[in-house]
Scaffold this motif. Structure first.
Motif, PDB file in Angstrom:
ATOM      1  N   TRP A 185      -1.322   5.961  10.836  1.00 43.60           N
ATOM      2  CA  TRP A 185      -0.957   5.209   9.677  1.00 43.60           C
ATOM      3  C   TRP A 185      -1.894   5.778   8.709  1.00 43.60           C
ATOM      4  CZ3 TRP A 185       3.030   2.444   9.199  1.00 43.60           C
ATOM      5  CH2 TRP A 185       3.715   2.081  10.463  1.00 43.60           C
ATOM      6  N   ILE A 186      -3.160   6.206   8.911  1.00 39.91           N
ATOM      7  CA  ILE A 186      -3.941   6.504   7.872  1.00 39.91           C
ATOM      8  C   ILE A 186      -4.922   7.786   8.302  1.00 39.91           C
ATOM      9  CG2 ILE A 186      -4.554   4.012   7.099  1.00 39.91           C
ATOM     10  CD1 ILE A 186      -7.260   4.134   8.453  1.00 39.91           C
ATOM     11  N   THR A 187      -5.502   8.229   7.231  1.00 36.23           N
ATOM     12  CA  THR A 187      -6.299   9.477   7.523  1.00 36.23           C
ATOM     13  C   THR A 187      -7.804   8.999   6.756  1.00 36.23           C
ATOM     14  OG1 THR A 187      -4.353  11.268   7.541  1.00 36.23           O
ATOM     15  CG2 THR A 187      -6.925  12.007   7.107  1.00 36.23           C
ATOM     16  N   SER A 188      -8.766   9.152   7.907  1.00 35.09           N
ATOM     17  CA  SER A 188     -10.048   8.952   7.316  1.00 35.09           C
ATOM     18  C   SER A 188     -10.551  10.111   6.693  1.00 35.09           C
ATOM     19  CB  SER A 188     -10.824   8.556   8.451  1.00 35.09           C
ATOM     20  OG  SER A 188     -10.999   9.645   9.538  1.00 35.09           O
ATOM     21  N   ARG A 189     -11.562   9.774   5.612  1.00 31.45           N
ATOM     22  CA  ARG A 189     -12.072  10.928   4.678  1.00 31.45           C
ATOM     23  C   ARG A 189     -13.823  10.558   4.917  1.00 31.45           C
ATOM     24  NH1 ARG A 189      -9.091  10.745  -0.697  1.00 31.45           N
ATOM     25  NH2 ARG A 189      -9.324   8.533  -0.492  1.00 31.45           N
TER      26      ARG A 189
ATOM     27  N   GLY B 115     -17.300   9.941   3.704  1.00 31.14           N
ATOM     28  CA  GLY B 115     -17.854   9.349   2.712  1.00 31.14           C
ATOM     29  C   GLY B 115     -16.922   8.633   1.623  1.00 31.14           C
ATOM     30  N   MET B 116     -15.694   8.668   1.965  1.00 30.95           N
ATOM     31  CA  MET B 116     -14.541   8.182   1.073  1.00 30.95           C
ATOM     32  C   MET B 116     -13.669   7.327   1.755  1.00 30.95           C
ATOM     33  SD  MET B 116     -13.550  11.829  -0.874  1.00 30.95           S
ATOM     34  CE  MET B 116     -12.426  10.976  -1.960  1.00 30.95           C
ATOM     35  N   PRO B 117     -12.952   6.182   1.218  1.00 28.46           N
ATOM     36  CA  PRO B 117     -12.104   5.407   1.827  1.00 28.46           C
ATOM     37  C   PRO B 117     -10.908   6.188   2.456  1.00 28.46           C
ATOM     38  CG  PRO B 117     -12.473   4.529  -0.411  1.00 28.46           C
ATOM     39  CD  PRO B 117     -13.068   6.024  -0.157  1.00 28.46           C
ATOM     40  N   SER B 118     -10.314   5.500   3.441  1.00 25.74           N
ATOM     41  CA  SER B 118      -9.087   6.278   4.062  1.00 25.74           C
ATOM     42  C   SER B 118      -8.120   6.168   3.306  1.00 25.74           C
ATOM     43  CB  SER B 118      -8.770   5.366   5.259  1.00 25.74           C
ATOM     44  OG  SER B 118      -9.835   5.486   6.405  1.00 25.74           O
ATOM     45  N   VAL B 119      -6.999   7.029   3.392  1.00 24.55           N
ATOM     46  CA  VAL B 119      -6.012   7.072   2.819  1.00 24.55           C
ATOM     47  C   VAL B 119      -4.568   6.841   3.503  1.00 24.55           C
ATOM     48  CG1 VAL B 119      -5.564   9.636   2.997  1.00 24.55           C
ATOM     49  CG2 VAL B 119      -4.740   8.503   0.908  1.00 24.55           C
ATOM     50  N   VAL B 120      -3.616   6.310   3.018  1.00 21.53           N
ATOM     51  CA  VAL B 120      -2.229   6.008   3.449  1.00 21.53           C
ATOM     52  C   VAL B 120      -1.550   7.227   3.832  1.00 21.53           C
ATOM     53  CG1 VAL B 120      -0.295   4.671   3.452  1.00 21.53           C
ATOM     54  CG2 VAL B 120      -2.358   3.712   2.459  1.00 21.53           C
ATOM     55  N   ASN B 121      -1.083   7.419   5.091  1.00 21.91           N
ATOM     56  CA  ASN B 121      -0.231   8.650   5.377  1.00 21.91           C
ATOM     57  C   ASN B 121       1.329   8.367   5.047  1.00 21.91           C
ATOM     58  OD1 ASN B 121      -2.242   9.901   6.648  1.00 21.91           O
ATOM     59  ND2 ASN B 121      -1.836   9.154   8.774  1.00 21.91           N
ATOM     60  N   ASP B 122       1.760   9.507   5.028  1.00 21.01           N
ATOM     61  CA  ASP B 122       3.515   9.332   4.920  1.00 21.01           C
ATOM     62  C   ASP B 122       3.687   9.310   6.589  1.00 21.01           C
ATOM     63  OD1 ASP B 122       6.083   9.660   5.321  1.00 21.01           O
ATOM     64  OD2 ASP B 122       6.007  11.411   3.790  1.00 21.01           O
TER      65      ASP B 122
ATOM     66  N   LEU C 236       0.904  -1.072   0.115  1.00 26.42           N
ATOM     67  CA  LEU C 236       0.174  -0.001  -0.021  1.00 26.42           C
ATOM     68  C   LEU C 236       1.079   1.255  -0.019  1.00 26.42           C
ATOM     69  CD1 LEU C 236      -2.724  -0.972   2.658  1.00 26.42           C
ATOM     70  CD2 LEU C 236      -3.283  -0.675   0.188  1.00 26.42           C
ATOM     71  N   LYS C 237       0.597   1.922  -1.111  1.00 26.41           N
ATOM     72  CA  LYS C 237       1.395   3.085  -1.029  1.00 26.41           C
ATOM     73  C   LYS C 237       1.238   4.386  -0.295  1.00 26.41           C
ATOM     74  CE  LYS C 237       4.247   1.181  -4.426  1.00 26.41           C
ATOM     75  NZ  LYS C 237       3.709  -0.156  -4.482  1.00 26.41           N
ATOM     76  N   ILE C 238       2.097   5.487  -0.128  1.00 25.99           N
ATOM     77  CA  ILE C 238       1.669   6.606   0.655  1.00 25.99           C
ATOM     78  C   ILE C 238       0.816   7.374  -0.354  1.00 25.99           C
ATOM     79  CG2 ILE C 238       2.685   9.071   1.141  1.00 25.99           C
ATOM     80  CD1 ILE C 238       5.150   7.324   2.322  1.00 25.99           C
ATOM     81  N   GLN C 239      -0.261   7.763   0.308  1.00 25.67           N
ATOM     82  CA  GLN C 239      -1.396   8.740  -0.560  1.00 25.67           C
ATOM     83  C   GLN C 239      -2.305   7.823  -1.270  1.00 25.67           C
ATOM     84  OE1 GLN C 239      -2.281  11.817   0.638  1.00 25.67           O
ATOM     85  NE2 GLN C 239      -0.280  11.581   1.906  1.00 25.67           N
ATOM     86  N   GLU C 240      -1.953   6.331  -1.188  1.00 27.80           N
ATOM     87  CA  GLU C 240      -3.041   5.497  -1.856  1.00 27.80           C
ATOM     88  C   GLU C 240      -4.504   5.052  -0.992  1.00 27.80           C
ATOM     89  OE1 GLU C 240      -3.001   0.815  -3.003  1.00 27.80           O
ATOM     90  OE2 GLU C 240      -1.154   1.894  -2.844  1.00 27.80           O
ATOM     91  N   PRO C 241      -5.378   5.400  -1.650  1.00 28.37           N
ATOM     92  CA  PRO C 241      -6.718   4.916  -0.658  1.00 28.37           C
ATOM     93  C   PRO C 241      -6.821   3.511  -0.627  1.00 28.37           C
ATOM     94  CG  PRO C 241      -7.215   5.356  -2.975  1.00 28.37           C
ATOM     95  CD  PRO C 241      -5.612   5.677  -2.929  1.00 28.37           C
ATOM     96  N   LEU C 242      -7.368   3.168   0.909  1.00 29.08           N
ATOM     97  CA  LEU C 242      -7.632   1.623   1.174  1.00 29.08           C
ATOM     98  C   LEU C 242      -8.862   1.275   0.432  1.00 29.08           C
ATOM     99  CD1 LEU C 242      -7.220   1.822   4.771  1.00 29.08           C
ATOM    100  CD2 LEU C 242      -5.412   1.290   3.250  1.00 29.08           C
ATOM    101  N   GLN C 243      -9.276   0.045   0.374  1.00 26.49           N
ATOM    102  CA  GLN C 243     -10.606  -0.278  -0.052  1.00 26.49           C
ATOM    103  C   GLN C 243     -11.691   0.318   0.857  1.00 26.49           C
ATOM    104  OE1 GLN C 243      -9.270  -4.608   0.157  1.00 26.49           O
ATOM    105  NE2 GLN C 243     -10.414  -4.799  -1.798  1.00 26.49           N
TER     106      GLN C 243
END
Length: 229
Positions: free
Chosen positions: A57-61, A63-70, A22-29
């Motif tokens: 590790w992640i930031t929730s958004r 109505g949208m999937p969480s995204v991977v943090n740097d 899972l890459k940085i800034q990549e959304p999770l499922q």
């Protein structure tokens, strides 16, 4: 004690981030897709994602999937602890980082503890004469002293920082004290430090702590370089 499903899922996602699956800034499922993948209910997924967000590790958004943090830039103390829990052996470079952190905070909580609880600090050194010249014994004694002194400081943040790293600290210390010259240097340090404390020279005691923390970095870097300065 059996781990909860949410903890196992959080650990698996963390492993995927560390391995760059899972890459940085990549959304999770999506929660729905994650629930299907792990064969659990969505509340379990939400719990896992909350844990990952709390640990940096992640930031929730909404109505949208969480995204991977740097995680090196957006993480926190628990991020570091989790990274090291995934390592079979603590990297040499990370020990340097931890030793540099000690230079910044250890003299401060020693000073605070000595100013407020000098006799109790002295009592911590009672087992010193009986410690065996072994890696594990030195690692355990070093943790005992650091934790005990931090506990005697009136600032509780120092102790919270140390407690966050307890398991990692012991593993790091065992690797550091596997070198007999490092054990010898620490024995000289304990003797000098205790002398200044007993003499009532708290300024020299604090300086001795700082100098030893700096010396630890030099010794470890020499070990990393095959014994060369």
């Amino acid at each position: 004690m059996k781990e909860r499903s949410s903890d196992l899922i959080a650990r698996d996602i963390t492993r995927s981030i560390l391995s760059a699956e899972l890459k940085i800034q990549e959304p999770l499922q999506s929660e729905r897709d994650l629930a299907a993948h792990y064969k659990v209910g969505r509340p379990t997924i939400r719990e896992a994602l909350l844990r990952l967000e709390q640990d940096g590790w992640i930031t929730s958004r909404k109505g949208m999937p969480s995204v991977v943090n740097d995680y090196w830039k957006q993480g926190n103390l628990m991020t570091i602890v989790t990274i090291l829990q995934h390592e079979d052996e603590i990297p040499d470079e990370f020990i340097v980082y931890m030793l540099e952190l000690r230079v910044s905070i250890t003299p401060a909580y020693f000073r605070d503890a000595l100013e407020n609880n000098k006799l109790k600090v002295i009592s911590l050194f009672a087992p010193y004469e009986d410690i065996d010249n072994t890696t594990v014994t030195y690692a355990e004694f070093d943790w005992y002293i650091q934790h005990g002194v931090a506990m005697l400081s009136p600032n509780p943040i120092y102790l919270l920082i140390l407690n966050s790293f307890k398991d990692v600290y012991i593993r790091m210390a065992e690797k550091y004290f596997s070198d007999s010259t490092h054990r010898a240097a620490s024995r000289d340090y304990y003797e000098t430090l205790l002398k200044w404390i007993l003499d009532g020279d708290l300024q020299l005691a604090e300086q001795t702590v700082h100098d030893m923390m700096e010396a630890s970095i030099r010794l470890w870097k020499q070990k990393m370089n095959g014994g060369n300065a």
